[in-house]
Design a protein around this motif. Structure first.
Motif, mmCIF file in Angstrom:
data_model
loop_
_atom_site.group_PDB
_atom_site.id
_atom_site.type_symbol
_atom_site.label_atom_id
_atom_site.label_comp_id
_atom_site.label_asym_id
_atom_site.label_seq_id
_atom_site.Cartn_x
_atom_site.Cartn_y
_atom_site.Cartn_z
ATOM 1 N N PRO A 1 -39.694 -20.176 -9.773
ATOM 2 C CA PRO A 1 -38.817 -20.673 -8.635
ATOM 3 C C PRO A 1 -37.200 -20.095 -8.756
ATOM 4 O O PRO A 1 -36.645 -20.179 -9.807
ATOM 5 N N ASN A 2 -36.680 -19.488 -7.849
ATOM 6 C CA ASN A 2 -35.277 -19.160 -7.724
ATOM 7 C C ASN A 2 -35.094 -17.733 -8.786
ATOM 8 O O ASN A 2 -33.719 -17.734 -9.129
ATOM 9 N N TYR A 3 -36.027 -17.244 -8.916
ATOM 10 C CA TYR A 3 -35.926 -15.937 -9.896
ATOM 11 C C TYR A 3 -36.192 -14.820 -9.122
ATOM 12 O O TYR A 3 -37.268 -14.698 -8.311
ATOM 13 N N ASP A 4 -35.331 -13.756 -8.924
ATOM 14 C CA ASP A 4 -35.725 -12.453 -8.473
ATOM 15 C C ASP A 4 -36.410 -11.676 -9.347
ATOM 16 O O ASP A 4 -36.680 -12.113 -10.523
ATOM 17 N N VAL A 5 -37.031 -10.495 -9.036
ATOM 18 C CA VAL A 5 -38.007 -9.612 -9.673
ATOM 19 C C VAL A 5 -37.306 -9.064 -10.833
ATOM 20 O O VAL A 5 -37.953 -9.120 -12.016
ATOM 21 N N ASP A 6 -36.096 -8.827 -10.960
ATOM 22 C CA ASP A 6 -35.534 -8.253 -12.164
ATOM 23 C C ASP A 6 -35.339 -9.242 -13.273
ATOM 24 O O ASP A 6 -35.405 -9.171 -14.415
ATOM 25 N N GLN A 7 -34.918 -10.518 -12.880
ATOM 26 C CA GLN A 7 -34.904 -11.759 -13.614
ATOM 27 C C GLN A 7 -36.161 -12.005 -14.323
ATOM 28 O O GLN A 7 -36.467 -12.221 -15.663
ATOM 29 N N THR A 8 -37.228 -12.068 -13.764
ATOM 30 C CA THR A 8 -38.586 -12.364 -14.038
ATOM 31 C C THR A 8 -39.093 -11.417 -14.756
ATOM 32 O O THR A 8 -40.015 -11.524 -15.844
ATOM 33 N N ARG A 9 -38.864 -10.036 -14.722
ATOM 34 C CA ARG A 9 -39.204 -8.740 -15.493
ATOM 35 C C ARG A 9 -38.702 -8.896 -16.914
ATOM 36 O O ARG A 9 -39.300 -8.659 -17.916
ATOM 37 N N GLU A 10 -37.255 -9.686 -16.949
ATOM 38 C CA GLU A 10 -37.047 -9.755 -18.341
ATOM 39 C C GLU A 10 -37.821 -10.956 -19.058
ATOM 40 O O GLU A 10 -37.721 -10.612 -20.343
ATOM 41 N N VAL A 11 -38.025 -12.030 -18.439
ATOM 42 C CA VAL A 11 -38.977 -13.087 -18.939
ATOM 43 C C VAL A 11 -40.142 -12.501 -19.469
ATOM 44 O O VAL A 11 -40.778 -12.737 -20.499
ATOM 45 N N ALA A 12 -40.731 -11.839 -18.536
ATOM 46 C CA ALA A 12 -42.101 -11.269 -18.845
ATOM 47 C C ALA A 12 -41.969 -10.346 -19.895
ATOM 48 O O ALA A 12 -43.205 -10.417 -20.753
ATOM 49 N N GLN A 13 -41.097 -9.555 -20.332
ATOM 50 C CA GLN A 13 -40.931 -8.694 -21.331
ATOM 51 C C GLN A 13 -40.956 -9.608 -22.733
ATOM 52 O O GLN A 13 -41.384 -9.339 -23.500
ATOM 53 N N ARG A 14 -40.266 -10.634 -22.582
ATOM 54 C CA ARG A 14 -40.053 -11.544 -23.860
ATOM 55 C C ARG A 14 -41.387 -12.252 -24.087
ATOM 56 O O ARG A 14 -41.614 -12.180 -25.148
ATOM 57 N N VAL A 15 -42.180 -12.507 -22.937
ATOM 58 C CA VAL A 15 -43.387 -13.098 -23.219
ATOM 59 C C VAL A 15 -44.261 -11.999 -23.904
ATOM 60 O O VAL A 15 -45.135 -12.345 -24.678
ATOM 61 N N PHE A 16 -44.376 -10.850 -23.459
ATOM 62 C CA PHE A 16 -44.980 -9.672 -23.621
ATOM 63 C C PHE A 16 -44.736 -9.477 -25.254
ATOM 64 O O PHE A 16 -45.878 -9.403 -25.980
ATOM 65 N N GLY B 1 -48.793 -8.458 -14.568
ATOM 66 C CA GLY B 1 -48.382 -8.063 -13.433
ATOM 67 C C GLY B 1 -47.342 -8.756 -13.148
ATOM 68 O O GLY B 1 -47.276 -10.159 -13.243
ATOM 69 N N VAL B 2 -46.279 -8.329 -12.326
ATOM 70 C CA VAL B 2 -44.992 -9.120 -11.934
ATOM 71 C C VAL B 2 -44.760 -8.620 -10.324
ATOM 72 O O VAL B 2 -44.835 -7.535 -9.950
ATOM 73 N N SER B 3 -44.388 -9.448 -9.696
ATOM 74 C CA SER B 3 -44.049 -9.415 -8.379
ATOM 75 C C SER B 3 -43.193 -10.435 -7.804
ATOM 76 O O SER B 3 -43.233 -11.768 -8.335
ATOM 77 N N ALA B 4 -42.479 -10.210 -6.679
ATOM 78 C CA ALA B 4 -41.559 -11.333 -5.896
ATOM 79 C C ALA B 4 -42.130 -11.487 -4.720
ATOM 80 O O ALA B 4 -42.800 -10.577 -3.995
ATOM 81 N N LEU B 5 -41.963 -12.724 -3.971
ATOM 82 C CA LEU B 5 -42.472 -13.224 -2.847
ATOM 83 C C LEU B 5 -41.777 -12.017 -1.882
ATOM 84 O O LEU B 5 -40.620 -11.708 -1.796
#
Length: 281
Positions: free
Chosen positions: A208-223, A245-249
């Protein structure tokens, strides 16, 4: 029930003022004893000591005797009335203890049902039912307030090979370690972000309240956290990776399922193009 001690004192003083006996020494002694009674009762209710009913009844009787004796002195009650009140009081104490036990048992049953309904027993993260409620709520909130909403979906690469090579118990250990590693990584970044196990080896993370670029950074850390993970099982070290897979609403998403399908399509793209990668779209 946790009530600040100072509030108990103030309530006692207010009660004395209301009854017009604040100048009476017995009233102050009674109020002081009542505050100590509450403190003792609360402390024992928060500790798992042995013989709970014996402790409960002893504390109740130990304070009831002087409290009722003060009442006897204040209103010149007879000893027979004092004894009768004490007997009635101990009957009430026993009935209340039984009621509390029933309430406690009911609460524990409800807690277990809630855990079963919302948490995955193997990985100890929230399950698909919890995800379904959360994504529905976040979808409506995001659409109604024009707020950002992103999602990550990942699964463990070649998980079937782990089961076939090392056995299903090894597969269970991989699921548990991956889930705990990702959950710990997310907690260090943002405790509000929740991991869900939505399928066999499939997991979703709602942002929630994350845009796709912010989420991409977190996804990379999880990866990266999973890529650096070594899982030991029966003297064998198992290394795993994930496809993400990553996407925004999008305004084109008319319901949460549309959103889910697009994130799932990005995950499928990662798997079809060599796995061990992140697809954002």
């Amino acid at each position: 029930m946790r009530i600040p001690y100072w509030l108990i004192v103030l309530a006692g003083i207010a009660f004395m003022l209301l009854n017009g006996n604040i100048s009476q020494p017995l009233s102050w002694v009674y109020t002081g004893l009542f505050v100590v009674f509450y403190v003792f009762s609360y402390v024992q209710s928060t500790h798992l000591w042995r013989w709970p009913f014996t402790r409960y009844a002893t504390v109740a009787l130990g304070f009831a005797l002087p409290l009722w004796y003060l009442v006897k002195m204040r209103f010149n009650l007879s000893w027979s009335t004092y004894a009768e009140e004490m007997i009635n009081y101990m009957i009430l104490v026993s009935l209340m203890y039984g009621y509390f036990k029933i309430q406690d048992k009911d609460r524990r049953i409800k807690d277990r049902l809630f855990q079963s309904a919302n948490w995955d027993a193997l990985t100890k993260v929230q399950n698909f039912a919890a995800y379904d409620r959360a994504i529905g709520y976040e979808f409506r909130r995001s659409a109604g307030h024009d707020a950002d909403l992103s999602m990550v979906m990942f699964d463990i690469d070649h998980f079937k090979c782990v089961n076939d090579t090392y056995g299903h118990l090894a597969g269970d250990e991989v699921l548990k370690r991956v889930a705990s590693t990702v959950a710990s990584t997310l907690k260090a970044i943002d405790p509000k972000v929740v991991l869900y196990r939505t399928g066999g080896e499939e997991f979703n993370i709602i942002f929630p309240n994350y845009d796709v670029d912010q989420t991409r950074e977190v996804a990379q850390r999880v990866f990266d956290a999973v890529k650096n993970l070594t899982i030991s099982y029966n003297d064998v070290d198992i290394n795993v990776t994930i496809s993400v897979g990553v996407s925004a609403l999008s305004v084109k998403d008319s319901n949460p399922l549309d959103f889910y399908k697009r994130v799932d399509a990005n995950l499928y793209h990662s798997k079809q193009n060599g796995r061990q990668q992140i697809t954002v779209g």
